[in-house]
Design a protein around this motif. Structure first.
Motif, PDB file in Angstrom:
ATOM      1  N   PRO A  36       4.458   8.184  29.341  1.00  0.00           N
ATOM      2  CA  PRO A  36       5.560   8.903  28.692  1.00  0.00           C
ATOM      3  C   PRO A  36       6.719   7.980  28.327  1.00  0.00           C
ATOM      4  O   PRO A  36       7.353   8.146  27.277  1.00  0.00           O
ATOM      5  CB  PRO A  36       5.972   9.933  29.748  1.00  0.00           C
ATOM      6  CG  PRO A  36       4.732  10.179  30.533  1.00  0.00           C
ATOM      7  CD  PRO A  36       4.090   8.826  30.614  1.00  0.00           C
ATOM      8  N   GLY A  37       7.016   7.005  29.188  1.00  0.00           N
ATOM      9  CA  GLY A  37       8.090   6.061  28.898  1.00  0.00           C
ATOM     10  C   GLY A  37       7.781   5.211  27.678  1.00  0.00           C
ATOM     11  O   GLY A  37       8.661   4.929  26.846  1.00  0.00           O
ATOM     12  N   ILE A  38       6.532   4.785  27.555  1.00  0.00           N
ATOM     13  CA  ILE A  38       6.106   4.005  26.385  1.00  0.00           C
ATOM     14  C   ILE A  38       6.242   4.842  25.122  1.00  0.00           C
ATOM     15  O   ILE A  38       6.780   4.396  24.099  1.00  0.00           O
ATOM     16  CB  ILE A  38       4.650   3.523  26.561  1.00  0.00           C
ATOM     17  CG1 ILE A  38       4.563   2.498  27.690  1.00  0.00           C
ATOM     18  CG2 ILE A  38       4.117   2.924  25.263  1.00  0.00           C
ATOM     19  CD1 ILE A  38       3.146   2.128  28.081  1.00  0.00           C
ATOM     20  N   LEU A  39       5.767   6.081  25.179  1.00  0.00           N
ATOM     21  CA  LEU A  39       5.824   6.957  24.002  1.00  0.00           C
ATOM     22  C   LEU A  39       7.267   7.236  23.586  1.00  0.00           C
ATOM     23  O   LEU A  39       7.564   7.348  22.390  1.00  0.00           O
ATOM     24  CB  LEU A  39       5.103   8.268  24.302  1.00  0.00           C
ATOM     25  CG  LEU A  39       3.590   8.191  24.485  1.00  0.00           C
ATOM     26  CD1 LEU A  39       3.036   9.547  24.943  1.00  0.00           C
ATOM     27  CD2 LEU A  39       2.908   7.750  23.188  1.00  0.00           C
ATOM     28  N   ALA A  40       8.155   7.351  24.566  1.00  0.00           N
ATOM     29  CA  ALA A  40       9.551   7.678  24.270  1.00  0.00           C
ATOM     30  C   ALA A  40      10.240   6.575  23.478  1.00  0.00           C
ATOM     31  O   ALA A  40      11.234   6.843  22.778  1.00  0.00           O
ATOM     32  CB  ALA A  40      10.309   7.947  25.564  1.00  0.00           C
ATOM     33  N   ARG A  41       9.745   5.363  23.549  1.00  0.00           N
ATOM     34  CA  ARG A  41      10.373   4.239  22.843  1.00  0.00           C
ATOM     35  C   ARG A  41       9.799   4.029  21.449  1.00  0.00           C
ATOM     36  O   ARG A  41      10.220   3.123  20.730  1.00  0.00           O
ATOM     37  CB  ARG A  41      10.217   2.960  23.671  1.00  0.00           C
ATOM     38  CG  ARG A  41      10.915   3.018  25.028  1.00  0.00           C
ATOM     39  CD  ARG A  41      10.993   1.639  25.675  1.00  0.00           C
ATOM     40  NE  ARG A  41       9.680   1.060  25.921  1.00  0.00           N
ATOM     41  CZ  ARG A  41       8.965   1.262  27.022  1.00  0.00           C
ATOM     42  NH1 ARG A  41       9.430   2.071  27.968  1.00  0.00           N
ATOM     43  NH2 ARG A  41       7.796   0.681  27.191  1.00  0.00           N
ATOM     44  N   LEU A  42       8.830   4.844  21.049  1.00  0.00           N
ATOM     45  CA  LEU A  42       8.178   4.667  19.755  1.00  0.00           C
ATOM     46  C   LEU A  42       8.864   5.484  18.663  1.00  0.00           C
ATOM     47  O   LEU A  42       9.463   6.527  18.929  1.00  0.00           O
ATOM     48  CB  LEU A  42       6.711   5.112  19.844  1.00  0.00           C
ATOM     49  CG  LEU A  42       5.798   4.316  20.776  1.00  0.00           C
ATOM     50  CD1 LEU A  42       4.410   4.950  20.790  1.00  0.00           C
ATOM     51  CD2 LEU A  42       5.719   2.861  20.339  1.00  0.00           C
ATOM     52  N   PRO A  43       8.747   5.056  17.399  1.00  0.00           N
ATOM     53  CA  PRO A  43       9.202   5.892  16.286  1.00  0.00           C
ATOM     54  C   PRO A  43       8.425   7.209  16.276  1.00  0.00           C
ATOM     55  O   PRO A  43       7.252   7.253  16.670  1.00  0.00           O
ATOM     56  CB  PRO A  43       8.878   5.042  15.048  1.00  0.00           C
ATOM     57  CG  PRO A  43       8.734   3.644  15.555  1.00  0.00           C
ATOM     58  CD  PRO A  43       8.217   3.761  16.954  1.00  0.00           C
ATOM     59  N   GLU A  44       9.051   8.270  15.825  1.00  0.00           N
ATOM     60  CA  GLU A  44       8.422   9.593  15.866  1.00  0.00           C
ATOM     61  C   GLU A  44       7.090   9.613  15.121  1.00  0.00           C
ATOM     62  O   GLU A  44       6.116  10.218  15.590  1.00  0.00           O
ATOM     63  CB  GLU A  44       9.368  10.628  15.265  1.00  0.00           C
ATOM     64  CG  GLU A  44       8.823  12.044  15.313  1.00  0.00           C
ATOM     65  CD  GLU A  44       9.801  13.065  14.757  1.00  0.00           C
ATOM     66  OE1 GLU A  44       9.481  14.264  14.769  1.00  0.00           O
ATOM     67  OE2 GLU A  44      10.894  12.657  14.313  1.00  0.00           O
ATOM     68  N   GLU A  45       7.028   8.963  13.975  1.00  0.00           N
ATOM     69  CA  GLU A  45       5.790   8.977  13.193  1.00  0.00           C
ATOM     70  C   GLU A  45       4.641   8.333  13.953  1.00  0.00           C
ATOM     71  O   GLU A  45       3.517   8.854  13.984  1.00  0.00           O
ATOM     72  CB  GLU A  45       6.012   8.247  11.865  1.00  0.00           C
ATOM     73  CG  GLU A  45       4.788   8.253  10.953  1.00  0.00           C
ATOM     74  CD  GLU A  45       5.046   7.554   9.624  1.00  0.00           C
ATOM     75  OE1 GLU A  45       4.084   7.390   8.858  1.00  0.00           O
ATOM     76  OE2 GLU A  45       6.209   7.167   9.359  1.00  0.00           O
ATOM     77  N   THR A  46       4.915   7.213  14.603  1.00  0.00           N
ATOM     78  CA  THR A  46       3.880   6.524  15.386  1.00  0.00           C
ATOM     79  C   THR A  46       3.464   7.375  16.582  1.00  0.00           C
ATOM     80  O   THR A  46       2.268   7.508  16.888  1.00  0.00           O
ATOM     81  CB  THR A  46       4.403   5.170  15.880  1.00  0.00           C
ATOM     82  OG1 THR A  46       4.832   4.392  14.763  1.00  0.00           O
ATOM     83  CG2 THR A  46       3.317   4.418  16.644  1.00  0.00           C
ATOM     84  N   ARG A  47       4.450   7.947  17.264  1.00  0.00           N
ATOM     85  CA  ARG A  47       4.165   8.783  18.430  1.00  0.00           C
ATOM     86  C   ARG A  47       3.321   9.993  18.057  1.00  0.00           C
ATOM     87  O   ARG A  47       2.342  10.322  18.747  1.00  0.00           O
ATOM     88  CB  ARG A  47       5.476   9.230  19.077  1.00  0.00           C
ATOM     89  CG  ARG A  47       5.270  10.055  20.339  1.00  0.00           C
ATOM     90  CD  ARG A  47       6.575  10.328  21.034  1.00  0.00           C
ATOM     91  NE  ARG A  47       7.512  11.072  20.199  1.00  0.00           N
ATOM     92  CZ  ARG A  47       8.688  10.611  19.796  1.00  0.00           C
ATOM     93  NH1 ARG A  47       9.082   9.400  20.136  1.00  0.00           N
ATOM     94  NH2 ARG A  47       9.483  11.364  19.062  1.00  0.00           N
TER      95      ARG A  47
END
Length: 232
Positions: free
Chosen positions: A195-206
């Motif tokens: 979840p921490g990794i995903l939170a740092r990604l741009p919305e489109e990538t996530r």
């Protein structure tokens, strides 16, 4: 998958094998399930393998009697009476958390035991789920997750593509899914957690990463639409 089923009128629920009902993360779990339409948390109450504070004074799931845990889960199956049950795959589903693998084993046994009246008679009237699935990740579906996990010193556990029997496009529910993930504030705050990794990604990538879910059907049987589902 949970949000999709709930939006279509199905009853859904989640049984969490670790963490106790009075632990600090229970409000996070409740908030996450609320975003998915999955009702109140159902908890077996065992301690997390890596965090004794998850259930102080109680046995860790990895140390407990498998028969005891199977009986507890069979009770939830008989009470909720789901047609479909979903659990982690045998690898521990992507991250290989040490609690995910025994949860897989316990769920397989509980699904079989729940339908047998002579097993765990104190757990309620028998109920046999019609289908059991494992949530998984195929080699071709890892995508950017592999490099993202490698960047924090972790690997991705995946299965051959031939193991996958269902691929579900959940992009329409990606917003609800992401809000449910964000509800786990303790995990989101950790730099190396998924979840921490995903939170740092741009919305489109996530959204690209979380927009597809993969499953392996472990038990046969026809399942009609709008049926209750339970995740473990």
């Amino acid at each position: 998958m949970l949000a999709q089923h709930a939006a279509r009128g199905a009853r859904t629920a989640v049984v969490t094998a670790t963490w106790a009902a009075d632990s600090r993360r229970t409000p996070e779990l409740a908030g996450s399930l609320d975003k998915l339409g999955a009702n109140e948390p159902r908890m077996l109450g065992y301690a997390d393998a890596r965090d004794p504070s998850s259930a102080p004074g109680r046995a860790r799931l990895v140390d407990t009697s498998i028969d005891e845990a199977v009986g507890q889960l069979a009770g939830h199956l008989r009470e909720f009476r789901p047609d479909i049950v979903v659990t982690h795959d045998a690898l521990g589903q992507l991250t290989g958390h040490p609690d995910h693998r025994p949860t897989h084993q316990i769920t397989l046994l509980a699904c079989a035991a729940a339908g047998l009246a002579l097993l765990y008679p104190e757990a309620g009237d028998p109920w046999q789920p019609r289908a059991l699935y494992a949530a998984t990740h195929p080699e071709s579906g890892v995508g950017e997750l592999g490099s993202l996990r490698a960047g924090v010193g972790k690997s991705v556990l995946c299965v051959p593509d031939t193991y996958v029997t269902a691929v579900v496009d959940v992009r329409a529910w990606a917003h609800a899914k992401w809000r449910a993930i964000l509800a786990h504030q303790g995990e989101v705050a950790r730099e190396r957690s998924l979840p921490g990794i995903l939170a740092r990604l741009p919305e489109e990538t996530r959204n690209k990463i979380i927009g597809t879910e993969y499953f392996t059907r472990l038990a046969p049987g026809f399942v009609s639409g709008h049926c209750p589902a339970l995740a473990v």
